[in-house]
Every structure is written in structure tokens, then in C-alpha cells.
Scaffold this motif. Structure first.
Motif, mmCIF file in Angstrom:
data_model
loop_
_atom_site.group_PDB
_atom_site.id
_atom_site.type_symbol
_atom_site.label_atom_id
_atom_site.label_comp_id
_atom_site.label_asym_id
_atom_site.label_seq_id
_atom_site.Cartn_x
_atom_site.Cartn_y
_atom_site.Cartn_z
ATOM 1 N N MET A 1 0.849 -1.201 0.000
ATOM 2 C CA MET A 1 0.000 0.000 0.000
ATOM 3 C C MET A 1 0.879 1.244 0.000
ATOM 4 O O MET A 1 1.847 1.330 0.759
ATOM 5 N N THR A 2 0.559 2.205 -0.868
ATOM 6 C CA THR A 2 1.353 3.425 -0.986
ATOM 7 C C THR A 2 1.051 4.370 0.162
ATOM 8 O O THR A 2 -0.111 4.580 0.517
ATOM 9 N N ASP A 3 2.107 4.933 0.737
ATOM 10 C CA ASP A 3 1.944 5.958 1.759
ATOM 11 C C ASP A 3 2.089 7.330 1.114
ATOM 12 O O ASP A 3 2.969 7.550 0.273
ATOM 13 N N TYR A 4 1.240 8.267 1.517
ATOM 14 C CA TYR A 4 1.298 9.634 1.004
ATOM 15 C C TYR A 4 1.637 10.585 2.136
ATOM 16 O O TYR A 4 1.280 10.356 3.297
ATOM 17 N N ILE A 5 2.313 11.679 1.792
ATOM 18 C CA ILE A 5 2.772 12.621 2.794
ATOM 19 C C ILE A 5 1.629 13.456 3.370
ATOM 20 O O ILE A 5 1.695 13.954 4.484
ATOM 21 N N ILE A 6 0.546 13.620 2.587
ATOM 22 C CA ILE A 6 -0.684 14.247 3.081
ATOM 23 C C ILE A 6 -1.845 13.311 2.749
ATOM 24 O O ILE A 6 -1.677 12.348 2.010
ATOM 25 N N ALA A 7 -3.011 13.593 3.287
ATOM 26 C CA ALA A 7 -4.179 12.753 3.015
ATOM 27 C C ALA A 7 -4.501 12.773 1.522
ATOM 28 O O ALA A 7 -4.510 13.835 0.892
ATOM 29 N N GLN A 8 -4.745 11.611 0.966
ATOM 30 C CA GLN A 8 -5.058 11.516 -0.450
ATOM 31 C C GLN A 8 -6.411 12.169 -0.727
ATOM 32 O O GLN A 8 -7.394 11.898 -0.031
ATOM 33 N N PRO A 9 -6.504 13.048 -1.745
ATOM 34 C CA PRO A 9 -7.792 13.681 -2.056
ATOM 35 C C PRO A 9 -8.819 12.634 -2.457
ATOM 36 O O PRO A 9 -8.472 11.581 -3.012
ATOM 37 N N PRO A 10 -10.078 12.900 -2.196
ATOM 38 C CA PRO A 10 -11.118 11.954 -2.612
ATOM 39 C C PRO A 10 -11.173 11.854 -4.130
ATOM 40 O O PRO A 10 -10.812 12.793 -4.845
ATOM 41 N N VAL A 11 -11.630 10.717 -4.634
ATOM 42 C CA VAL A 11 -11.771 10.513 -6.070
ATOM 43 C C VAL A 11 -12.974 11.313 -6.569
ATOM 44 O O VAL A 11 -14.080 11.164 -6.050
ATOM 45 N N ALA A 12 -12.754 12.175 -7.550
ATOM 46 C CA ALA A 12 -13.864 12.898 -8.162
ATOM 47 C C ALA A 12 -14.743 11.899 -8.903
ATOM 48 O O ALA A 12 -14.244 10.993 -9.577
ATOM 49 N N SER A 13 -16.057 12.077 -8.798
ATOM 50 C CA SER A 13 -16.960 11.117 -9.424
ATOM 51 C C SER A 13 -18.308 11.765 -9.680
ATOM 52 O O SER A 13 -18.614 12.845 -9.172
ATOM 53 N N VAL A 14 -19.113 11.068 -10.482
ATOM 54 C CA VAL A 14 -20.466 11.532 -10.785
ATOM 55 C C VAL A 14 -21.411 10.356 -10.608
ATOM 56 O O VAL A 14 -21.029 9.195 -10.806
ATOM 57 N N ALA A 15 -22.640 10.662 -10.212
ATOM 58 C CA ALA A 15 -23.631 9.615 -9.952
ATOM 59 C C ALA A 15 -24.035 8.905 -11.242
ATOM 60 O O ALA A 15 -23.895 9.435 -12.353
ATOM 61 N N ILE A 16 -24.552 7.693 -11.072
ATOM 62 C CA ILE A 16 -25.104 6.894 -12.166
ATOM 63 C C ILE A 16 -26.581 6.680 -11.876
ATOM 64 O O ILE A 16 -26.949 6.262 -10.765
ATOM 65 N N ALA A 17 -27.424 6.968 -12.831
ATOM 66 C CA ALA A 17 -28.867 6.846 -12.628
ATOM 67 C C ALA A 17 -29.239 5.403 -12.291
ATOM 68 O O ALA A 17 -28.845 4.466 -12.989
ATOM 69 N N GLY A 18 -29.975 5.222 -11.187
ATOM 70 C CA GLY A 18 -30.463 3.908 -10.805
ATOM 71 C C GLY A 18 -29.409 2.946 -10.306
ATOM 72 O O GLY A 18 -29.643 1.735 -10.277
ATOM 73 N N ASP A 19 -28.265 3.462 -9.871
ATOM 74 C CA ASP A 19 -27.157 2.598 -9.449
ATOM 75 C C ASP A 19 -26.465 3.249 -8.255
ATOM 76 O O ASP A 19 -26.226 4.460 -8.248
ATOM 77 N N SER A 20 -26.153 2.478 -7.245
ATOM 78 C CA SER A 20 -25.462 3.019 -6.071
ATOM 79 C C SER A 20 -23.984 3.259 -6.348
ATOM 80 O O SER A 20 -23.319 3.997 -5.602
ATOM 81 N N ARG A 21 -23.460 2.656 -7.396
ATOM 82 C CA ARG A 21 -22.075 2.884 -7.772
ATOM 83 C C ARG A 21 -21.934 4.240 -8.460
ATOM 84 O O ARG A 21 -22.923 4.846 -8.873
ATOM 85 N N ARG A 22 -20.685 4.729 -8.557
ATOM 86 C CA ARG A 22 -20.432 6.024 -9.160
ATOM 87 C C ARG A 22 -19.413 5.890 -10.295
ATOM 88 O O ARG A 22 -18.655 4.925 -10.343
ATOM 89 N N PHE A 23 -19.414 6.861 -11.169
ATOM 90 C CA PHE A 23 -18.483 6.889 -12.298
ATOM 91 C C PHE A 23 -17.297 7.767 -11.911
ATOM 92 O O PHE A 23 -17.460 8.977 -11.705
ATOM 93 N N PRO A 24 -16.084 7.209 -11.788
ATOM 94 C CA PRO A 24 -14.925 8.017 -11.406
ATOM 95 C C PRO A 24 -14.493 8.921 -12.555
ATOM 96 O O PRO A 24 -14.505 8.513 -13.722
ATOM 97 N N ILE A 25 -14.129 10.143 -12.229
ATOM 98 C CA ILE A 25 -13.749 11.123 -13.251
ATOM 99 C C ILE A 25 -12.235 11.253 -13.298
ATOM 100 O O ILE A 25 -11.582 11.531 -12.285
ATOM 101 N N ARG A 26 -11.687 11.073 -14.483
ATOM 102 C CA ARG A 26 -10.244 11.234 -14.675
ATOM 103 C C ARG A 26 -9.912 12.647 -15.149
ATOM 104 O O ARG A 26 -9.130 13.347 -14.540
ATOM 105 N N ARG A 27 -10.502 13.054 -16.254
ATOM 106 C CA ARG A 27 -10.287 14.388 -16.808
ATOM 107 C C ARG A 27 -11.597 14.906 -17.387
ATOM 108 O O ARG A 27 -12.509 14.131 -17.681
ATOM 109 N N VAL A 28 -11.683 16.224 -17.564
ATOM 110 C CA VAL A 28 -12.866 16.843 -18.168
ATOM 111 C C VAL A 28 -12.409 17.694 -19.347
ATOM 112 O O VAL A 28 -11.717 18.698 -19.172
ATOM 113 N N PHE A 29 -12.791 17.267 -20.547
ATOM 114 C CA PHE A 29 -12.511 18.023 -21.767
ATOM 115 C C PHE A 29 -13.786 18.729 -22.209
ATOM 116 O O PHE A 29 -14.877 18.157 -22.138
#
Length: 230
Positions: free
Chosen positions: A1-29
Motif C-alpha cells: 500500500m502506498t503511503d502519502y505525505i498528506i491525506a489523499q484527495p477523494p476521487v472525483a466522481s459523478v452519480a449513475i442513474a439507478g445505481d449506487s455505484r459512481r463513475f470516477p472522473i479522470r479528466r474533463v474536456f
């Protein structure tokens, strides 16, 4: 497991209709001037100047509901309603005929713009980052999988402010359709799963004021309502 010098930021994501899972966002063009009438209202010739791309931070994407804060450093905040394409399979040099196989799903979003800062940047020949990439500048609906929705090439896209129509167009009015956008973009960068593409806005962009109620949508894909805070 990788150790980070500060707390790792949360993964940016967007909701999925009708699903408890989320879509992780890498980049926005984001595609600029992809509707002819919008290009003209911004003082450009869509037949001479093809669309181009700019980016927003992944964490600028927030749910398109509730209250969106009126951002600092501006007195001219503009709305731009857009179709969002979520990439599920990466690739480079993707041919237009193969592009839709790379799409995971679709949503509806606002590209909020500090227009006065954008005008200053244009005048000074500087990047648009401060005009486009601020906090909460990309409110987005839950995504709908293409496996359920298909790949819409037409459909009304609209936006109202306080129940007054501001933007009205059709996805069929895009200068570059989704397959062309994906193909062109993949020749500049390696598209990856988690990338979002905001595909441009129809004519009628305008200023928002604190307290304004914004409703917008794309027929067959989704709609939202939110309020601009203080």
C-alpha cells in the motif's frame, strides 16, 4: 500500500442513474463553439473556425441540484447547457466509425463561465483557466449508460432561468457530432476510462444572478434544476 505525505484527495466522481455505484472522473474536456449559432453570438465564424478544446478540473464536477455558489472574482457569470459524454474505453487515433464503442454513457451539465474573466484573458492572449475551471463550475446530472440509452444524435437541448427560456437547440445542430469529437480528441491525447467530454452549447448563453433558478435538460437523457447562491 502506498503511503502519502498528506491525506489523499477523494476521487472525483459523478452519480449513475439507478445505481449506487459512481463513475470516477479522470479528466474533463470541453468543446468550444460546437453549435453554429453560439459561435456566431460569440463573434466567430463556425465555417472558418472549427471547435477547439479546453479543460476543467475533475473536482469542478458537482451534482446538478441544490445550490451552486456564485463564484468570486466575477460580475458576469454565464450559463452553458451541454451534453456530457462519459468515456468507458480508452484509445488513441480512434476512427469516427468506431468512436461510439468507447462511450460508457451520457449526462447533462452546465459549463459555468466567468465571462468577464474570459474576455480579459482573450484580450491579453492568456489562457482561460480562471474563467472556466473554478469550483463548482461543472454541475452534472447522473449519467445514463449507453447500454440503456443508446447513442442519441438528436434531441432538444434547452435551458431556462426563472422559467424564462434562454437556450434552445437540438443535438443534431452540433458542428461536430460525438463520434467526430471523440476521434479528433483522441488524436491529441490518449483517451482513458473516466474521461468526460462536454460537447458544447447552443446559442442563448447569458448572465446569471444570485438567487436565479436554473432548469435545463436534453430530451431523452435528463434534466435538472438548481439555484445560484450568494
Amino acid at each position: 500500500m502506498t503511503d502519502y505525505i498528506i491525506a489523499q484527495p477523494p476521487v472525483a466522481s459523478v452519480a449513475i442513474a439507478g445505481d449506487s455505484r459512481r463513475f470516477p472522473i479522470r479528466r474533463v474536456f470541453c468543446v468550444g463553439r460546437n453549435y453554429s449559432e453560439h459561435a456566431r453570438e460569440m463573434g466567430h465564424d463556425p465555417d472558418r473556425e472549427p471547435p477547439f478544446f479546453f479543460c476543467k478540473p475533475a473536482d469542478a464536477v458537482v451534482p446538478a441540484d441544490g445550490v451552486i455558489a456564485y463564484p468570486p472574482l466575477t460580475e458576469d457569470l454565464h450559463h452553458e447547457v451541454e451534453l456530457v459524454v462519459a468515456i468507458g474505453e480508452g484509445g488513441v487515433n480512434i476512427e469516427p466509425g468506431e468512436a461510439l464503442a468507447h462511450v460508457w454513457g451520457y449526462g447533462v451539465a452546465l459549463d459555468l463561465t466567468r465571462r468577464d474573466l474570459q474576455a480579459q484573458a482573450k484580450k491579453q492572449g492568456r489562457p482561460w483557466d480562471w474563467a472556466k475551471g473554478f469550483d463548482e463550475s461543472a454541475p452534472c446530472t447522473a449519467l445514463i449508460p449507453a447500454s440503456q440509452l443508446g447513442h442519441p444524435a438528436s434531441g432538444a437541448i434547452w435551458l431556462k432561468v426563472n422559467d424564462q427560456a434562454r437556450q434552445q437547440g437540438d443535438l443534431a445542430d452540433q458542428i461536430w457530432a460525438v463520434p467526430d469529437v471523440i476521434s479528433y480528441l483522441s488524436r491529441s491525447v490518449a483517451l482513458q476510462p473516466g474521461d468526460l467530454i462536454f460537447t458544447g452549447t447552443p446559442a442563448g448563453v447569458g448572465a446569471l444572478q444570485p438567487g436565479d433558478r436554473v432548469s435545463a435538460g436534453i430530451d431523452g437523457i435528463g434534466q435538472f434544476e438548481l439555484r445560484i447562491g450568494h
